[in-house]
Design a protein around this motif. Structure first.
Motif, short mmCIF file in Angstrom:
data_model
loop_
_atom_site.label_atom_id
_atom_site.label_comp_id
_atom_site.label_asym_id
_atom_site.label_seq_id
_atom_site.Cartn_x
_atom_site.Cartn_y
_atom_site.Cartn_z
N VAL A 165 44.38 91.39 32.77
CA VAL A 165 44.25 92.70 33.42
C VAL A 165 42.87 93.34 33.20
CG1 VAL A 165 46.71 93.15 33.45
CG2 VAL A 165 45.35 93.86 31.48
N LYS A 166 41.95 92.59 32.60
CA LYS A 166 40.61 93.13 32.43
C LYS A 166 39.60 92.28 33.21
CE LYS A 166 39.74 95.02 28.07
NZ LYS A 166 39.44 94.71 26.65
N ARG A 167 38.59 92.97 33.77
CA ARG A 167 37.55 92.24 34.49
C ARG A 167 36.75 91.38 33.53
NH1 ARG A 167 36.78 94.56 39.58
NH2 ARG A 167 37.73 96.62 39.73
N ILE A 168 36.16 90.31 34.09
CA ILE A 168 35.34 89.40 33.28
C ILE A 168 34.25 90.21 32.56
CG2 ILE A 168 33.78 87.41 33.39
CD1 ILE A 168 36.68 86.75 34.11
N ILE A 205 30.60 87.26 40.09
CA ILE A 205 31.75 86.76 39.34
C ILE A 205 32.16 87.72 38.24
CG2 ILE A 205 32.31 85.00 37.60
CD1 ILE A 205 31.51 82.94 39.56
N ILE A 206 31.19 88.42 37.69
CA ILE A 206 31.46 89.30 36.55
C ILE A 206 32.42 90.43 36.92
CG2 ILE A 206 29.54 90.90 36.94
CD1 ILE A 206 28.92 90.56 33.96
N ASN A 207 32.49 90.78 38.19
CA ASN A 207 33.39 91.86 38.60
C ASN A 207 34.79 91.39 38.95
OD1 ASN A 207 31.58 94.00 38.29
ND2 ASN A 207 30.54 93.38 40.17
N ARG A 208 35.04 90.11 38.78
CA ARG A 208 36.36 89.61 39.16
C ARG A 208 37.31 89.61 37.97
NH1 ARG A 208 34.47 84.65 42.80
NH2 ARG A 208 33.39 85.88 44.36
N TYR A 209 38.59 89.35 38.32
CA TYR A 209 39.61 89.19 37.29
C TYR A 209 39.85 87.69 37.08
CZ TYR A 209 40.65 94.14 37.66
OH TYR A 209 40.56 95.49 37.62
N PRO A 210 40.37 87.30 35.90
CA PRO A 210 40.55 85.87 35.63
C PRO A 210 41.30 85.10 36.72
CG PRO A 210 40.89 87.10 33.63
CD PRO A 210 40.68 88.12 34.71
#
Lengths: 326, 326
Positions: free
Chosen positions: B104-107, B150-155
């Motif tokens: 539930v946390k962004r990368i 990619i850093i703004n995505r979720y796992p």
């Protein structure tokens, strides 16, 4: 059924299997959205000769398991046809089903945990009108053929057995109905290294003794080299290279096969050369050759025109524009 | 310089049928910058060894002995002290990439947290912009395309290979003294596996990081590590430089395992097999743990257990090799 030796045991013509990528519901219909399909197996033509072992090599998601399931009638093709001894499978499904079997990768998942070994192995015979005495005799023979101690395993459940023993039980269940054709989906990858060679030897023994035809699905190159007579390489739902095991493994022609062989760790190859990129989406496969985004030799034609599987040397088929002079 | 020293490590698991010992007399010295492969079959204790070092054994596990990192014994440290060792001291990459990040946390949040912890432990101040740049730099190190996106995505929006790269980037952000990787590639595709192995190897030598690479696959360990530790039945059976262990194995188990790898085609002959199967911790044999499967076992092997002898600068737990020397 005819048993003409010139006719391959299994042949597919333009075999295609599409899966719906997501649920196609009422709203989608009202708004006229087009359903999205996963092209798991796309226009595949293969031939499997009787008493040969064919290995299907590919990454996960390349459609190799779906192709295996199609050949044992666990999936119905979306288009195309499968021929068994030269006869269309859709016309005599029931007769073919008695002659084909599949063994899965993880026996702990494919064997019913609540049944004992005797019931698991006996189950396929319950479909036939057979005396109990004869059934139990056949169970005993099957367990002995796969090298299990009959008295030890008989009333045990899968959880009481080791990984190698479980895979042998799965094999016994497959061979008890005297199949002609067995699909083995990653038969050794769930096994420990020291057990893997025991199971490979067993597979070769069974084939020589009972004349089975195997389709082995794997991504292990050492296993492929050992067990195969013929190799098919699959990428994104397509067969991209096919031929005799020695030709394909020693002189691969397709850039994907070449890169795949260099990128897999083995005891002969310490220096890995990984290929770039990841396997493509099968919902929107790349246009032209499906490998072109990852291919170091791709040129303009590869981005537009899809290469066809062509015979470049006697018995060696490749789908690549590099080898297509036309 | 010896960085990690394990002395006389014994690990027990408490179970309903009593206390079971899973690691026996582990003695090991790891030097700064070593790349060590821990190889063993399932149930050999290889993951338990990794978890003992970071003190993350399940609640029923108990470790005795000493694990000394830079002069400090981890096993007698308090759990508050141990928390500070995890991440910056020892970083562990787990097997399943999909369970190793917070869903539930962004990368970006997860990686920034790692940088914050690192600076907090060093008692340094760093502003957000600098930390962000550091995160992007590490994501470039692990060869993720478009790190800013990619850093703004979720796992769940990333593939398994991408997540494993993010986890490795997190490891690099902590600048740990030791990185432990427990089967980091076994959940990945073959072509992606090669990419991750090459990446870990490249970063290990670039940052002179100490690496403990846990795997069941001898060929993967061969590609990654400079030294190999062979575990079997909870004991170290052999330890030495990779090339020497692979080319001239000292222990009959290593020798048998290497011999059983398929090399040619089945038409060229049967595979060598190790008889039997890996032992269960509840039923370890008396004497040498490998004696039921060893082709060279003699009387003494069934009575006494060999200790870890030093032979030509390598280590092996076998009477045969010790007697040759005397």
């Amino acid at each position: 059924m005819k048993t003409n030796s010139d006719v391959p045991l299994i042949e597919t013509k333009n075999l295609t299997k599409l899966f719906l990528a997501s649920k196609y519901g009422l709203l989608d219909r009202i708004f006229g959205r087009r359903p999205m399909y996963v092209r798991a197996v796309d226009d595949v033509n293969i031939k499997i000769d009787s008493k040969k072992t064919v290995v299907l090599v590919g990454e996960s998601g390349s459609g190799k398991t779906t192709l295996g399931r199609l050949l044992v009638t666990l999936e119905r093709p979306t288009a195309g046809e499968i021929f068994f001894h030269g006869e269309a499978l859709s016309k005599n499904m029931k007769a073919v089903r008695e002659k084909v079997q599949i063994v899965y990768q993880n026996p702990l998942e494919s064997l019913d945990p609540r049944m004992d070994v005797k019931s698991i192995v006996e189950e396929p015979l319950l479909q036939k009108s057979m005396e109990r005495e004869e059934r139990l005799l056949r169970v005993k023979e099957a367990l002995e053929s796969v090298g299990l101690d009959y008295s030890y395993v008989y009333y045990r459940r899968p959880k009481d057995l080791s990984g190698g023993q479980r895979q042998r039980v799965a094999l016994a269940r497959a061979i008890i109905s005297n199949p002609e054709f067995i699909v083995l989906d990653e038969p050794t990858s769930a096994l420990d290294a020291s057990i893997q060679s025991q199971v490979l030897n067993l597979l070769v023994d069974l084939k020589e003794k009972f004349g089975y035809t195997y389709l082995v699905i794997t991504h292990n190159m050492m296993v492929t080299k050992y067990i195969a007579d013929m190799v098919y390489v699959m990428y994104a739902g397509k067969i991209i290279e096919a031929g005799d095991v020695n030709t394909v493994m020693k002189e691969p022609k397709h850039p994907y096969t070449q890169l795949l062989l260099k990128s897999i760790p083995s005891l002969e190859n310490r220096r890995l050369e990984p290929m770039a990129g990841e396997p493509p989406s099968l919902i929107n496969p790349p246009p032209g050759c499906r490998f072109h985004p990852r291919c170091p030799y791709a040129f303009d034609r590869c981005k537009v025109e899809e290469p066809k599987l062509k015979e470049v040397e006697s018995g060696h088929f490749v789908a690549c524009h590099l080898y297509d002079k036309s | 310089m010896v960085q990690l020293k394990i002395e006389d490590l014994q690990v027990y698991y408490k179970t309903p049928i009593g206390s079971i010992k899973v690691l026996y007399d582990i003695d090991l010295e790891v030097e700064k910058g070593d790349s060590l492969g821990l190889v063993g079959e399932s149930g050999s204790g290889k993951s338990t060894l990794g978890l003992s070092i970071v003190r993350l054994l399940p609640p029923n596990g108990k470790a005795y002995g000493k694990i000394i990192l830079d002069g400090k014994d981890l096993l007698s440290s308090s759990s508050a002290e141990m928390t500070k060792v995890r991440g910056t001291g020892i970083f562990m990459i787990m097997q399943d990439p999909f369970n190793s990040l917070n869903p539930v946390k962004r990368i970006s949040d997860q990686l920034l947290e790692a940088v914050e912890i690192k600076y907090a432990r060093k008692n340094e101040k760093a502003d957000k912009g600098k930390m962000y740049d550091e995160v992007i730099k590490r994501l470039r190190d692990v060869k993720l395309p478009d790190p800013e996106l990619i850093i703004n995505r979720y796992p769940h929006q990333l593939s398994g290979g991408q997540i494993q790269r993010v986890v490795i980037a997190m490891g690099l952000l902590f600048e740990p003294e030791i990185m432990i990787a427990d089967e980091p590639t076994s959940a990945l595709d073959v072509s992606v596996q090669a990419q991750i192995i090459a990446l870990i190897k490249e970063l290990q030598s670039k940052y002179n990081m100490t690496l403990l690479f846990i795997t069941h696959d001898l060929s993967v360990a061969y590609a990654v590590s400079d030294k190999l530790l062979i575990l079997y039945g909870g004991r170290i059976l052999e330890y030495g430089p990779t090339e020497e262990v692979i080319n001239e194995p000292l222990h009959p188990y290593t020798e048998g395992l290497l011999k059983s790898f398929p090399k040619g085609n089945y038409k060229e002959g049967k595979l060598y097999t190790l008889k039997g199967m890996p032992p269960l911790f509840t039923e370890l044999p008396k004497g040498c743990v490998f004696n039921p499967r060893c082709p060279y076992a003699f009387d003494k092997c069934f009575v006494d257990e060999p200790s870890l002898y030093e032979v030509d600068g390598r280590k092996v737990r076998c009477f045969l090799k010790n007697e040759n020397k005397q």
